[in-house]
Design a protein around this motif. Structure first.
Motif, PDB file in Angstrom:
ATOM      1  N   VAL A 534       1.024  -1.462  -0.271  1.00 34.73           N
ATOM      2  CA  VAL A 534       0.444   0.728   0.258  1.00 34.73           C
ATOM      3  C   VAL A 534       0.719   1.623   0.114  1.00 34.73           C
ATOM      4  CG1 VAL A 534      -1.376   1.504   1.203  1.00 34.73           C
ATOM      5  CG2 VAL A 534      -1.923  -1.160   0.982  1.00 34.73           C
ATOM      6  N   GLN A 535       1.914   1.593   0.937  1.00 33.74           N
ATOM      7  CA  GLN A 535       3.283   2.163   0.739  1.00 33.74           C
ATOM      8  C   GLN A 535       3.306   2.793  -0.469  1.00 33.74           C
ATOM      9  OE1 GLN A 535       5.278   2.201   4.929  1.00 33.74           O
ATOM     10  NE2 GLN A 535       6.022   4.211   4.263  1.00 33.74           N
ATOM     11  N   ASN A 536       4.048   1.556  -1.223  1.00 32.46           N
ATOM     12  CA  ASN A 536       4.322   1.845  -2.119  1.00 32.46           C
ATOM     13  C   ASN A 536       3.637   1.991  -3.539  1.00 32.46           C
ATOM     14  OD1 ASN A 536       6.756   1.098  -0.722  1.00 32.46           O
ATOM     15  ND2 ASN A 536       6.848  -0.775  -1.083  1.00 32.46           N
ATOM     16  N   GLY A 537       2.184   2.140  -3.500  1.00 33.52           N
ATOM     17  CA  GLY A 537       1.257   2.755  -4.390  1.00 33.52           C
ATOM     18  C   GLY A 537       1.209   1.257  -5.231  1.00 33.52           C
ATOM     19  N   GLU A 540      -4.021  -0.434  -4.644  1.00 35.51           N
ATOM     20  CA  GLU A 540      -5.083   0.396  -3.626  1.00 35.51           C
ATOM     21  C   GLU A 540      -5.018   0.857  -2.061  1.00 35.51           C
ATOM     22  OE1 GLU A 540      -9.307  -0.340  -3.942  1.00 35.51           O
ATOM     23  OE2 GLU A 540      -9.393   1.886  -4.998  1.00 35.51           O
ATOM     24  N   HIS A 541      -4.754   2.213  -2.194  1.00 38.84           N
ATOM     25  CA  HIS A 541      -4.713   1.400  -0.691  1.00 38.84           C
ATOM     26  C   HIS A 541      -6.572   1.552  -0.112  1.00 38.84           C
ATOM     27  CE1 HIS A 541      -5.446   4.350   3.015  1.00 38.84           C
ATOM     28  NE2 HIS A 541      -4.381   5.282   2.809  1.00 38.84           N
ATOM     29  N   ASP A 546      -7.168   7.489  -3.830  1.00 42.21           N
ATOM     30  CA  ASP A 546      -6.023   7.679  -4.373  1.00 42.21           C
ATOM     31  C   ASP A 546      -4.586   8.406  -3.431  1.00 42.21           C
ATOM     32  OD1 ASP A 546      -6.957   5.997  -6.449  1.00 42.21           O
ATOM     33  OD2 ASP A 546      -7.467   8.081  -8.329  1.00 42.21           O
ATOM     34  N   LYS A 547      -5.774   9.837  -3.109  1.00 47.19           N
ATOM     35  CA  LYS A 547      -4.761  10.887  -2.123  1.00 47.19           C
ATOM     36  C   LYS A 547      -4.527  10.833  -0.874  1.00 47.19           C
ATOM     37  CE  LYS A 547      -5.682  14.306  -5.912  1.00 47.19           C
ATOM     38  NZ  LYS A 547      -6.274  15.519  -5.859  1.00 47.19           N
ATOM     39  N   LYS A 550      -0.399   7.998   3.093  1.00 44.90           N
ATOM     40  CA  LYS A 550       0.498   6.609   2.872  1.00 44.90           C
ATOM     41  C   LYS A 550       1.887   6.472   3.126  1.00 44.90           C
ATOM     42  CE  LYS A 550      -0.841   6.117  -1.805  1.00 44.90           C
ATOM     43  NZ  LYS A 550      -0.837   5.874  -2.688  1.00 44.90           N
TER      44      LYS A 550
END
Ligand SMILES: Nc1nc2c(ncn2[C@@H]2O[C@H](COP(=O)(O)OP(=O)(O)OP(=O)(O)O)[C@@H](O)[C@H]2O)c(=O)[nH]1
Ligand SMILES: [Mg+2]
Length: 578
Positions: A534-537, A540-541, A546-547, A550
């Motif tokens: 999640v932290q590295n994208g 999905e969060h 999206d914003k 994280k």
């Protein structure tokens, strides 16, 4: 000479030794002795036991387990109420007095009736240390006392006693309804003036006043002195006077009056966000002004008026109080995840712990002290904070937004928390799925909150700052309309908006509890992998935004029951608070 020896017969009871009285108690209540012995044993055995799983849990001194897993009699009853409605009556003013100087050789002394005292007002103050609105809710209706009537010899009446409402910091006060007799009287006067203006215009146009209707209403005291109708709601008459005494009396125009301090009342409708402790109370409703004694009405033609004015009625307010607890960290987790145990291990909180769902039924706040009380920080931080607070709320079940479990009502207490701590149980189910479900419920909560019709009125919230030196704008008109006072407005005249950070923008971390149980390492590893993705994208969060925040997502493995691994949490929170 032999003296007789004094002889005292004292009751035996007071000389019973303490030990004897204790043993008598034990005889009467043998179970108490068992409890005491059980406590001693449990503490001894628990501290002696080494933690079974050394790999996951970092080495730490094992605390007293009876605090983290308390026996039932340790629980204290905690009464909690976070919402209530209260009706408040400001006191009405005392009446003016009709009296005259009586002295030897003074046949008809001048008037010397005193003024009535003003009614008591309603004040509010936030106080640190209060955590619930239950005391206020229990009172239901609050009444400030009425001002006393004026007396002879120019003695003014005593003013009514005020009512001070003390509420916890974080209380939002909203007005439901108000009944203001002064405002209503002014509205009536304005209507009558309008009507008389129209009638005059019509008289000028048609020249036939007999055809006009509806002009008899209202006080026409100055227009037609010979047919005075005495308005008993506005005047106090001398007890010995008869109505015929007032046939030729011209009553002065009497307008409803307010106390000067009424200019300090917040703008109607009241909407206050009391998020800071207040060093002085804030006036909510001033009491009614006291009536005027008869010297106020003496004129050249009427030296000894036989009337005085009545006191004004006090305002009635129905207010809604809602407590939004102000904690730095909000614990979010499913029931039985171990939130309360975590709170107990971090703080001195006595939140109830039990191995069943919905042990916690009301929010609890604990404070973590991060200095050693000698000015030296236990946790290094740039923010130089000496403590932070944690809120434990009842657990969230799946579909809580459909009113399952205890619903989402308690989530408003973590609305203001700066940091979210998701508590997941490593020993029960997939922690990644659990985390996703918790985020889903948070999203649903935000959706429901924004749909709430009350939230549309957020524009009118006054975030009252008790430390601002600016006084509220003084009223231009002493008989002001409610909207003429503004409190802490922006330079452009608009009211400041109560800002609530969206939940997905708040910093968050995961507390993986019950790490002391078997087969929890794999679950923890899977959780860590998911969080780094999640932290590295890469995925999905969990909030679906999206914003979403994280920056520094991490999971802390703890055994809250043994108090192991929990010391990482204050350090992490202090970093996030910076
Ligand atoms: N083994 C172990 N048990 C724990 C741990 N933390 C909590 N428990 C146990 O889990 C049970 C539930 O703990 P609670 O703290 O009441 O859970 P909760 O999340 O507050 O539950 P609700 O109040 O119902 O939402 C209790 O029996 C605790 O003793 C832990 O770290 N290890
Ligand atoms: Mg609990």
């Amino acid at each position: 000479m032999a003296h007789a020896r004094p002889c005292f017969f004292l009751p035996v009871r007071p000389f019973l030794s303490r030990q004897a009285s204790c043993s008598r108690i034990l005889l009467q209540y043998p179970q108490k002795a068992c409890i005491a012995r059980y406590r001693l044993q449990s503490t001894k055995t628990d501290t002696a036991d080494p933690p079974p799983n050394d790999e996951v849990v970092p080495d730490e001194p094992s605390p007293d387990l009876s605090h983290l897993n308390p026996p039932p009699e340790d629980y204290s009853r905690f009464i909690f109420q976070d919402k209530c409605r209260v009706t408040m009556h400001a006191g009405s003013g005392g009446h003016g007095c009709v009296s005259y100087l009586r002295e030897k050789y003074v046949e008809e002394g001048p008037p010397n009736g005193g003024d009535g005292g003003s009614g008591g007002g309603i004040y509010i103050q936030t106080v640190e240390g209060l955590t619930s609105l239950h005391k206020l809710a229990r009172r239901g209706v609050l009444r400030a006392s009425r001002g006393r009537n004026g007396q002879g010899k120019s003695k003014g009446g005593k003013r009514g006693d005020d009512v001070l409402i003390q509420v916890p910091v974080g209380t939002v006060v909203r007005e439901i309804s108000r009944h203001d007799p002064v405002e209503e009287a002014w509205a009536r006067i304005r209507e009558e003036e309008e009507a008389s203006k129209v009638s005059k215009e019509e008289q000028e146009m048609f020249g036939n006043p007999n055809d006009l209707e509806g002009l008899e209403d209202g006080p026409r005291e100055t227009d037609e002195p010979e047919f005075n109708s005495i308005r008993h709601d506005r005047w106090v008459l001398h007890p010995s006077s008869k109505p015929s005494d007032f046939l030729m009396v011209q009553f002065p125009k009497s307008y409803p009056r307010r106390q000067n301090i009424a200019a300090m009342e917040p703008k109607a409708p009241i909407w206050l966000d009391l998020s800071k402790p207040m060093d002085k109370p804030l006036l909510l409703a001033a009491g009614g002004a006291g009536g005027l004694g008869n010297p106020h009405f003496s004129t050249r033609t009427m030296g000894r008026p036989k009337f005085a004015s009545r006191g004004e009625g006090g305002m009635t307010l129905e207010l809604d109080f809602e407590l939004k607890l102000l904690a730095d960290v909000g614990l979010v987790g499913k029931p039985n995840a171990g939130k309360s145990t975590l709170l107990r291990s971090l703080t001195n909180s006595r939140t109830r712990v039990g191995n069943w769902e919905f042990t916690t039924l009301s929010p609890h706040i604990g404070t973590v002290i991060t200095d050693d009380m000698k000015g030296r920080p236990l946790v290094e931080s740039k923010a130089r904070r000496t403590h932070f607070t944690i809120a434990d709320i009842p657990g969230l079940v799946e579909d809580a937004h459909l009113d399952r479990g205890l619903g989402l009502g308690f989530l408003r207490h973590i609305d203001r928390a700066g940091i979210l701590a998701f508590v997941v149980d490593l020993s029960h189910g997939d922690p990644v799925q659990e985390l996703k479900k918790l985020w889903h419920e948070l999203g649903e909560y935000e959706r429901v909150r924004d749909m709430d019709p009350n939230s549309a009125e957020d524009d009118s919230v006054i975030d009252w700052n008790p430390f601002s030196n600016e006084d509220p704008e003084p009223a231009k008109n002493p008989f002001r309309e409610p909207s003429s006072v503004t409190l802490n407005t922006n330079p452009d005249g608009s009211l400041p908006r109560l800002m609530m950070t969206p939940l997905h923008l708040k910093p968050w971390f995961v507390v993986a509890t019950k790490a002391d149980l078997e087969n929890t390492q794999d679950q923890y590893r899977a959780l860590q992998e998911y969080l780094s993705a999640v932290q590295n994208g890469l995925v999905e969060h969990p909030s679906g935004h999206d914003k979403a925040w994280k920056e520094k997502i991490c999971a802390v493995p703890v055994s809250a029951r043994r108090g192991e691994g929990v010391s990482r949490i204050p350090k992490l929170v202090m970093e996030l608070l910076e």
